[in-house]
Design an enzyme around this catalytic site. Structure first.
Site, PDB file in Angstrom:
ATOM      1  N   HIS A 184      40.960  31.761  37.756  1.00 29.89           N
ATOM      2  CA  HIS A 184      41.143  31.126  36.269  1.00 29.89           C
ATOM      3  C   HIS A 184      39.941  30.121  36.076  1.00 29.89           C
ATOM      4  O   HIS A 184      39.706  29.480  37.122  1.00 29.89           O
ATOM      5  CB  HIS A 184      42.317  30.971  35.825  1.00 29.89           C
ATOM      6  CG  HIS A 184      43.148  29.791  36.305  1.00 29.89           C
ATOM      7  ND1 HIS A 184      42.660  28.487  35.901  1.00 29.89           N
ATOM      8  CD2 HIS A 184      44.028  29.744  37.414  1.00 29.89           C
ATOM      9  CE1 HIS A 184      43.603  27.803  36.550  1.00 29.89           C
ATOM     10  NE2 HIS A 184      44.045  28.584  37.602  1.00 29.89           N
ATOM     11  N   CYS A 198      45.774  29.006  43.354  1.00 29.32           N
ATOM     12  CA  CYS A 198      44.776  29.922  42.653  1.00 29.32           C
ATOM     13  C   CYS A 198      43.191  29.300  42.844  1.00 29.32           C
ATOM     14  O   CYS A 198      42.891  28.386  43.494  1.00 29.32           O
ATOM     15  CB  CYS A 198      45.069  29.615  41.045  1.00 29.32           C
ATOM     16  SG  CYS A 198      46.315  30.308  40.265  1.00 29.32           S
TER      17      CYS A 198
END
Length: 239
Positions: A184, A198
């Site tokens: 992301h 992440c």
């Protein structure tokens, strides 16, 4: 405006002979570049070797000017000649651009594979030997929250996601691949610290990756983020 025009006209008629004389003025010289005074940076050797400068690990005026020119070409800000982390990480992208999988660590398949190199903190996408998304810098998991290595599959995409775990933090262009870990975009400094697992990307890079990847796509992750315990060599047994 009338007063300005009138003054100009008066100046013109006061010296008619000058109008027919050949121009003798020279173009205005461009402003000289500001002096480059950045001190020696932690990645001095790396930049010197890449730029084919005398590799002594010590900043000189010539080094500073050359590093600043590299930063300007690559879009590093500030472009001040300092060989810091952002400049080094950008250097890795530049070096990988021609063939990011030169070491063969990302498996080559007939289908599309998103490759995450934790060692160099790079992401690219390949199909067979063709790179269809050129390498970009990434930020992966910190100590204790490492990005999981091995094969994964993109199982959910959410363009405007907000984290359920971390204070509703924005996760634009989220593409989840393993138990809450996702690619992301972020708006902060990508080159500082580590994520909660992440794979963080610059906003524009995450948006482009969103258009390239699809649910069901394969992801392969290997290596270790520099500075984490996994990146350290195991202690040598001395019996």
């Amino acid at each position: 405006m009338v007063a300005v025009l009138s003054s100009a006209l008066l100046g013109w008629t006061a010296a008619p002979a000058a109008a027919s004389a050949p121009a003798t003025s020279t173009p205005a010289a461009s402003a000289p570049a500001a002096e480059c005074t950045a001190r020696t940076g932690p990645y001095q050797w790396d930049l010197e070797r890449h730029l084919k400068l005398p590799a002594d690990g010590r900043q000189s005026t010539a080094d500073c000017v050359a590093i600043r020119a590299f930063q300007q070409r690559a879009g590093v800000k500030p472009a001040d000649g300092y060989a810091g982390l952002a400049t080094y990480r950008t250097l890795l992208v530049v070096q990988a651009r021609a063939n990011p999988n030169a070491a063969g660590k990302c498996p080559v398949r007939t289908y599309q594979v998103t490759c995450v190199d934790l060692d160099r903190q790079l992401v690219w996408v390949q199909r067979g030997k063709q790179v269809i998304y050129a390498p970009v810098p990434a930020r992966t998991g910190r100590d204790g929250e490492e990005t999981r290595t091995g094969w994964h599959t993109v199982y959910w995409k959410n363009r405007d996601h907000f984290s359920d775990l971390y204070d509703n933090a924005p996760m634009p262009f989220a593409q989840f691949f393993n138990d809450g870990q996702a690619f992301h975009g972020v708006l902060d400094d990508l080159f500082r610290g580590g994520s909660h697992g992440c794979v963080n990307l610059r906003y524009a890079d995450a948006e482009r990756l969103w258009r390239v990847m699809h649910e069901g796509d394969a992801v392969y992750i290997w290596g270790a983020k520099p500075g984490t315990w996994r990146s350290m060599s195991p202690p040598v047994s001395r019996g």
